[in-house]
Design a protein around this motif. Sequence first.
Motif, PDB file in Angstrom:
ATOM      1  N   ARG A 111      32.351 -49.730   6.111  1.00  0.00           N
ATOM      2  CA  ARG A 111      33.378 -49.051   6.933  1.00  0.00           C
ATOM      3  C   ARG A 111      34.441 -48.439   6.030  1.00  0.00           C
ATOM      4  NH1 ARG A 111      35.834 -53.186   9.333  1.00  0.00           N
ATOM      5  NH2 ARG A 111      37.502 -53.011   7.806  1.00  0.00           N
ATOM      6  N   ASP A 112      34.875 -49.213   5.028  1.00  0.00           N
ATOM      7  CA  ASP A 112      35.884 -48.717   4.092  1.00  0.00           C
ATOM      8  C   ASP A 112      35.335 -47.557   3.254  1.00  0.00           C
ATOM      9  OD1 ASP A 112      37.588 -50.649   5.076  1.00  0.00           O
ATOM     10  OD2 ASP A 112      37.294 -52.018   3.373  1.00  0.00           O
ATOM     11  N   ALA A 113      34.046 -47.626   2.921  1.00  0.00           N
ATOM     12  CA  ALA A 113      33.421 -46.540   2.159  1.00  0.00           C
ATOM     13  C   ALA A 113      33.424 -45.251   2.971  1.00  0.00           C
ATOM     14  CB  ALA A 113      31.994 -46.913   1.760  1.00  0.00           C
ATOM     15  N   VAL A 114      33.117 -45.352   4.254  1.00  0.00           N
ATOM     16  CA  VAL A 114      33.147 -44.174   5.128  1.00  0.00           C
ATOM     17  C   VAL A 114      34.554 -43.588   5.163  1.00  0.00           C
ATOM     18  CG1 VAL A 114      32.968 -43.400   7.536  1.00  0.00           C
ATOM     19  CG2 VAL A 114      31.173 -44.829   6.553  1.00  0.00           C
ATOM     20  N   ALA A 115      35.551 -44.449   5.276  1.00  0.00           N
ATOM     21  CA  ALA A 115      36.937 -43.977   5.303  1.00  0.00           C
ATOM     22  C   ALA A 115      37.301 -43.297   3.984  1.00  0.00           C
ATOM     23  CB  ALA A 115      37.883 -45.139   5.586  1.00  0.00           C
ATOM     24  N   ALA A 116      36.887 -43.891   2.873  1.00  0.00           N
ATOM     25  CA  ALA A 116      37.194 -43.313   1.559  1.00  0.00           C
ATOM     26  C   ALA A 116      36.493 -41.966   1.360  1.00  0.00           C
ATOM     27  CB  ALA A 116      36.797 -44.293   0.453  1.00  0.00           C
ATOM     28  N   ILE A 117      35.252 -41.890   1.785  1.00  0.00           N
ATOM     29  CA  ILE A 117      34.517 -40.619   1.649  1.00  0.00           C
ATOM     30  C   ILE A 117      35.133 -39.565   2.561  1.00  0.00           C
ATOM     31  CG2 ILE A 117      32.291 -39.473   1.919  1.00  0.00           C
ATOM     32  CD1 ILE A 117      30.993 -42.243   1.249  1.00  0.00           C
ATOM     33  N   ASN A 118      35.504 -39.960   3.765  1.00  0.00           N
ATOM     34  CA  ASN A 118      36.168 -39.015   4.680  1.00  0.00           C
ATOM     35  C   ASN A 118      37.456 -38.488   4.079  1.00  0.00           C
ATOM     36  OD1 ASN A 118      34.609 -38.492   6.973  1.00  0.00           O
ATOM     37  ND2 ASN A 118      35.141 -40.464   7.866  1.00  0.00           N
ATOM     38  N   GLU A 119      38.217 -39.377   3.474  1.00  0.00           N
ATOM     39  CA  GLU A 119      39.474 -38.970   2.831  1.00  0.00           C
ATOM     40  C   GLU A 119      39.194 -37.950   1.724  1.00  0.00           C
ATOM     41  OE1 GLU A 119      42.989 -41.076   0.175  1.00  0.00           O
ATOM     42  OE2 GLU A 119      41.834 -42.306   1.576  1.00  0.00           O
ATOM     43  N   TYR A 120      38.148 -38.215   0.949  1.00  0.00           N
ATOM     44  CA  TYR A 120      37.762 -37.297  -0.127  1.00  0.00           C
ATOM     45  C   TYR A 120      37.297 -35.955   0.449  1.00  0.00           C
ATOM     46  CZ  TYR A 120      34.983 -35.222  -3.838  1.00  0.00           C
ATOM     47  OH  TYR A 120      34.456 -34.342  -4.746  1.00  0.00           O
ATOM     48  N   ARG A 135      26.058 -36.255   0.950  1.00  0.00           N
ATOM     49  CA  ARG A 135      24.835 -37.030   0.748  1.00  0.00           C
ATOM     50  C   ARG A 135      25.150 -38.530   0.723  1.00  0.00           C
ATOM     51  NH1 ARG A 135      23.419 -34.150  -3.449  1.00  0.00           N
ATOM     52  NH2 ARG A 135      22.407 -32.484  -2.338  1.00  0.00           N
ATOM     53  N   GLU A 136      26.216 -38.872   0.026  1.00  0.00           N
ATOM     54  CA  GLU A 136      26.660 -40.279  -0.025  1.00  0.00           C
ATOM     55  C   GLU A 136      27.041 -40.769   1.366  1.00  0.00           C
ATOM     56  OE1 GLU A 136      27.650 -43.905  -2.029  1.00  0.00           O
ATOM     57  OE2 GLU A 136      26.570 -42.144  -2.732  1.00  0.00           O
ATOM     58  N   MET A 137      27.738 -39.919   2.110  1.00  0.00           N
ATOM     59  CA  MET A 137      28.128 -40.278   3.480  1.00  0.00           C
ATOM     60  C   MET A 137      26.874 -40.530   4.325  1.00  0.00           C
ATOM     61  SD  MET A 137      30.688 -40.702   5.625  1.00  0.00           S
ATOM     62  CE  MET A 137      32.126 -39.689   5.401  1.00  0.00           C
ATOM     63  N   ALA A 138      25.890 -39.668   4.197  1.00  0.00           N
ATOM     64  CA  ALA A 138      24.643 -39.851   4.943  1.00  0.00           C
ATOM     65  C   ALA A 138      23.969 -41.166   4.559  1.00  0.00           C
ATOM     66  CB  ALA A 138      23.698 -38.673   4.686  1.00  0.00           C
ATOM     67  N   ASP A 139      23.957 -41.486   3.276  1.00  0.00           N
ATOM     68  CA  ASP A 139      23.354 -42.745   2.821  1.00  0.00           C
ATOM     69  C   ASP A 139      24.053 -43.948   3.438  1.00  0.00           C
ATOM     70  OD1 ASP A 139      21.509 -41.392   1.278  1.00  0.00           O
ATOM     71  OD2 ASP A 139      22.581 -41.704  -0.614  1.00  0.00           O
ATOM     72  N   VAL A 140      25.373 -43.903   3.481  1.00  0.00           N
ATOM     73  CA  VAL A 140      26.131 -45.015   4.067  1.00  0.00           C
ATOM     74  C   VAL A 140      25.795 -45.146   5.553  1.00  0.00           C
ATOM     75  CG1 VAL A 140      28.449 -45.886   4.621  1.00  0.00           C
ATOM     76  CG2 VAL A 140      27.987 -44.900   2.369  1.00  0.00           C
ATOM     77  N   PHE A 141      25.736 -44.024   6.250  1.00  0.00           N
ATOM     78  CA  PHE A 141      25.395 -44.078   7.676  1.00  0.00           C
ATOM     79  C   PHE A 141      23.963 -44.567   7.889  1.00  0.00           C
ATOM     80  CE2 PHE A 141      28.834 -40.764   8.558  1.00  0.00           C
ATOM     81  CZ  PHE A 141      29.713 -41.709   9.080  1.00  0.00           C
ATOM     82  N   LEU A 142      23.040 -44.126   7.053  1.00  0.00           N
ATOM     83  CA  LEU A 142      21.657 -44.585   7.185  1.00  0.00           C
ATOM     84  C   LEU A 142      21.552 -46.082   6.909  1.00  0.00           C
ATOM     85  CD1 LEU A 142      19.758 -41.620   5.516  1.00  0.00           C
ATOM     86  CD2 LEU A 142      19.706 -42.275   7.939  1.00  0.00           C
ATOM     87  N   GLU A 143      22.330 -46.556   5.967  1.00  0.00           N
ATOM     88  CA  GLU A 143      22.361 -47.986   5.657  1.00  0.00           C
ATOM     89  C   GLU A 143      22.801 -48.798   6.872  1.00  0.00           C
ATOM     90  OE1 GLU A 143      24.521 -50.405   2.146  1.00  0.00           O
ATOM     91  OE2 GLU A 143      23.924 -48.369   1.633  1.00  0.00           O
ATOM     92  N   GLN A 144      23.669 -48.217   7.667  1.00  0.00           N
ATOM     93  CA  GLN A 144      24.167 -48.882   8.868  1.00  0.00           C
ATOM     94  C   GLN A 144      23.334 -48.546  10.105  1.00  0.00           C
ATOM     95  OE1 GLN A 144      28.655 -48.795   9.146  1.00  0.00           O
ATOM     96  NE2 GLN A 144      28.316 -47.234   7.579  1.00  0.00           N
ATOM     97  N   GLN A 145      22.316 -47.723   9.923  1.00  0.00           N
ATOM     98  CA  GLN A 145      21.439 -47.252  11.000  1.00  0.00           C
ATOM     99  C   GLN A 145      22.200 -46.442  12.053  1.00  0.00           C
ATOM    100  OE1 GLN A 145      19.045 -50.484  12.469  1.00  0.00           O
ATOM    101  NE2 GLN A 145      18.353 -51.017  10.423  1.00  0.00           N
ATOM    102  N   HIS A 146      23.198 -45.702  11.611  1.00  0.00           N
ATOM    103  CA  HIS A 146      23.932 -44.779  12.480  1.00  0.00           C
ATOM    104  C   HIS A 146      23.295 -43.397  12.296  1.00  0.00           C
ATOM    105  CE1 HIS A 146      27.704 -47.536  12.206  1.00  0.00           C
ATOM    106  NE2 HIS A 146      26.797 -48.013  13.024  1.00  0.00           N
ATOM    107  N   LEU A 147      22.154 -43.207  12.931  1.00  0.00           N
ATOM    108  CA  LEU A 147      21.356 -42.005  12.696  1.00  0.00           C
ATOM    109  C   LEU A 147      22.044 -40.723  13.135  1.00  0.00           C
ATOM    110  CD1 LEU A 147      17.812 -43.316  13.645  1.00  0.00           C
ATOM    111  CD2 LEU A 147      18.727 -42.854  11.375  1.00  0.00           C
TER     112      LEU A 147
END
Length: 192
Positions: free
Chosen positions: A42-51, A63-75
Amino acid sequence: MRTFQEATEIYDKIIEEDACNVTAHKRKASLCRGKGTPEGLRDAVAAINEYLTLYPTDADAWREMADVFLEQQHLEHARKALEEVVMLAPANYISHLRLADALYTLEEYPTARKYYAQSLELNPEKNPRAAIGMVLTTAALDAPKGKAGKGDETNSALYRISRDAILTQYDRIPSGAPGAKIAPLVRAWLRA
């Protein structure tokens, strides 16, 4: 050795002093993701969004954001991030392939078929995953009609192209090589 909290505070301080520090933003996101916890993701998503608010054209960040979402199965969220990647890096066949895989999983077969086709067009020689994805997608589109590859003209043509690409790759496998034993099964599956 520093703790996650201490390292995060260091990166937060750097970002506070220089909000455009690319390295600090990316390292903070990686640090959060590296925690391996739901809170860390969750914090990674927030940090990437900020970036991404500062650098929205950074395909690697999307791409990193997509990987984080896929890791969480948020397709659905991963799909949106992958769409950004494809827009920013349209010549990268892997970006098209990953988006197609997400769309296939979401059962959006017509759109998945388009991205598998684009991935195959960008890399027809060494792209078996896209070819298999195309076979599965065209079969899914034809499922209500009966046998795979027997639907509308476009779907049938795409099925044949992808089937032939897979068969060609299996035909090139020497008899003693890994995968040689499965080759007859793949041929039977695709010619059935």
